[in-house]
Scaffold this motif. Structure first.
Motif, short mmCIF file in Angstrom:
data_model
loop_
_atom_site.label_atom_id
_atom_site.label_comp_id
_atom_site.label_asym_id
_atom_site.label_seq_id
_atom_site.Cartn_x
_atom_site.Cartn_y
_atom_site.Cartn_z
N ASP A 18 -7.49 -1.07 11.55
CA ASP A 18 -7.52 -2.29 10.74
C ASP A 18 -8.69 -3.14 11.24
O ASP A 18 -8.67 -3.63 12.36
CB ASP A 18 -6.18 -3.02 10.89
CG ASP A 18 -6.12 -4.35 10.14
OD1 ASP A 18 -7.07 -4.66 9.39
OD2 ASP A 18 -5.11 -5.06 10.30
N LEU A 57 0.82 -1.22 0.00
CA LEU A 57 0.00 0.00 0.00
C LEU A 57 0.86 1.26 0.00
O LEU A 57 0.50 2.27 -0.61
CB LEU A 57 -0.93 -0.01 1.22
CG LEU A 57 -1.81 1.23 1.42
CD1 LEU A 57 -2.77 1.42 0.25
CD2 LEU A 57 -2.59 1.12 2.74
N PHE A 93 -6.36 -2.45 -4.73
CA PHE A 93 -6.71 -1.47 -3.70
C PHE A 93 -7.77 -0.52 -4.25
O PHE A 93 -7.64 -0.03 -5.37
CB PHE A 93 -5.48 -0.64 -3.29
CG PHE A 93 -4.41 -1.43 -2.60
CD1 PHE A 93 -4.50 -1.73 -1.26
CD2 PHE A 93 -3.30 -1.89 -3.31
CE1 PHE A 93 -3.50 -2.46 -0.61
CE2 PHE A 93 -2.30 -2.62 -2.68
CZ PHE A 93 -2.40 -2.90 -1.33
N ARG A 153 -8.16 -6.36 5.28
CA ARG A 153 -7.85 -7.46 4.37
C ARG A 153 -8.88 -8.57 4.57
O ARG A 153 -8.71 -9.68 4.08
CB ARG A 153 -6.43 -7.98 4.69
CG ARG A 153 -5.58 -8.21 3.46
CD ARG A 153 -4.15 -8.59 3.76
NE ARG A 153 -3.96 -9.73 4.61
CZ ARG A 153 -2.97 -10.60 4.50
NH1 ARG A 153 -2.06 -10.46 3.54
NH2 ARG A 153 -2.83 -11.61 5.33
N VAL A 182 -8.18 0.38 6.96
CA VAL A 182 -7.79 -0.68 6.04
C VAL A 182 -8.43 -1.99 6.49
O VAL A 182 -8.79 -2.15 7.65
CB VAL A 182 -6.25 -0.86 5.97
CG1 VAL A 182 -5.60 0.35 5.33
CG2 VAL A 182 -5.65 -1.13 7.35
N TYR A 230 -8.17 -4.13 0.96
CA TYR A 230 -7.25 -4.97 0.19
C TYR A 230 -8.11 -6.05 -0.48
O TYR A 230 -8.66 -6.91 0.20
CB TYR A 230 -6.24 -5.66 1.11
CG TYR A 230 -5.17 -4.79 1.70
CD1 TYR A 230 -5.47 -3.63 2.44
CD2 TYR A 230 -3.83 -5.15 1.57
CE1 TYR A 230 -4.46 -2.86 3.00
CE2 TYR A 230 -2.82 -4.37 2.14
CZ TYR A 230 -3.14 -3.23 2.85
OH TYR A 230 -2.15 -2.46 3.41
#
Length: 244
Positions: A79, A65, A216, A151, A149, A176
């Motif tokens: 996160d 990133l 992204f 994932r 963010v 992500y």
């Protein structure tokens, strides 16, 4: 593989990424790897345990990133659904100035992350055990972060409802993602708009020395999110926000 070879490999991998890391950061990444593998023997944290794969598919994947987003301009990051700490912990190692919050619904993962934070000597890290839907309604966390963010594996409509309420006005939510994104992005546009954001762009990165693609999406917050979002637990995944 002996420790020195692994340390050299970490340093070289980040050099190849165009980011030179200190000996201290190299040791932090290595200790993180050791803790991950040790703990994984008694708790399912990751299916990836071989050193070079962890380095590429967890550490580098978390950090690419920085090639497209200047994290020196960010002060606070959350996160959501951090799991074993990806991408939050690797980003914190690289950018120690960040105030980082890691949120996960499983307490045993949070206990693992406590050990990681302590052993790596990371400061300005807050660990939250619970649901994203619940913490997002607390004043301390709602619209407090420059960058969110995730994932986590969830469709973008659902993930947006979990994550966008944490983002400050003029901040970003950057998920992500992997694979073909066009259809998922089209389906999520209504949710993204409802939650006070616009999609600026999507960027594709190829992980160094692999053919692994990482996508992204830059989702920019232009308005405050209505207080009713996120909806109560389970609703964002059962009934994603879509145009009726």
């Amino acid at each position: 593989m002996n420790k020195q070879i692994e340390l050299d490999q970490i340093k070289k991998t980040f050099d190849d990424l165009g980011y030179s890391i200190s000996d201290h950061q190299t040791l932090q990444f290595h200790r993180y790897y050791e803790l991950l593998v040790e703990t994984n023997k008694v708790m399912n944290l990751t299916a990836i345990t071989e050193f070079s794969e962890v380095l590429t598919k967890h550490f580098v994947d978390s950090c690419v990133l920085m090639k497209i987003k200047d994290l020196n301009q960010c002060q606070s990051l959350i996160d959501i659904g951090t799991g074993a700490g990806f991408p939050g912990i690797p980003l914190k190692i690289l950018f120690p100035h960040l105030n980082v919050t890691l949120l996960d619904s499983l307490n045993k993962r949070i206990r693992f992350l406590e050990q990681v934070v302590n052993e790596l000597g990371l400061e300005k890290v807050e660990l939250l055990h619970g649901r994203a839907e619940d913490y997002a309604h607390q004043k301390k966390y709602r619209e407090q972060y420059d960058l969110c963010v995730s994932r986590a594996v969830a469709n973008l409509s659902t993930l947006s409802e979990y994550c966008i309420p944490y983002v400050k006005k003029n901040g970003y939510f950057i998920p992500y993602k992997s694979g073909k994104l066009d259809e998922e992005l089209n389906q999520a546009e209504y949710a993204i708009k409802q939650l006070g954001c616009v999609t600026e762009k999507s960027e594709k990165m190829i992980l160094p020395s692999t053919d692994i693609e990482r996508m992204f999406v830059f989702i920019y917050k232009i308005n405050f999110t209505e207080a009713k979002y996120p909806r109560k637990a389970g609703m964002p995944s059962k009934e994603p926000l879509e145009k009726k």
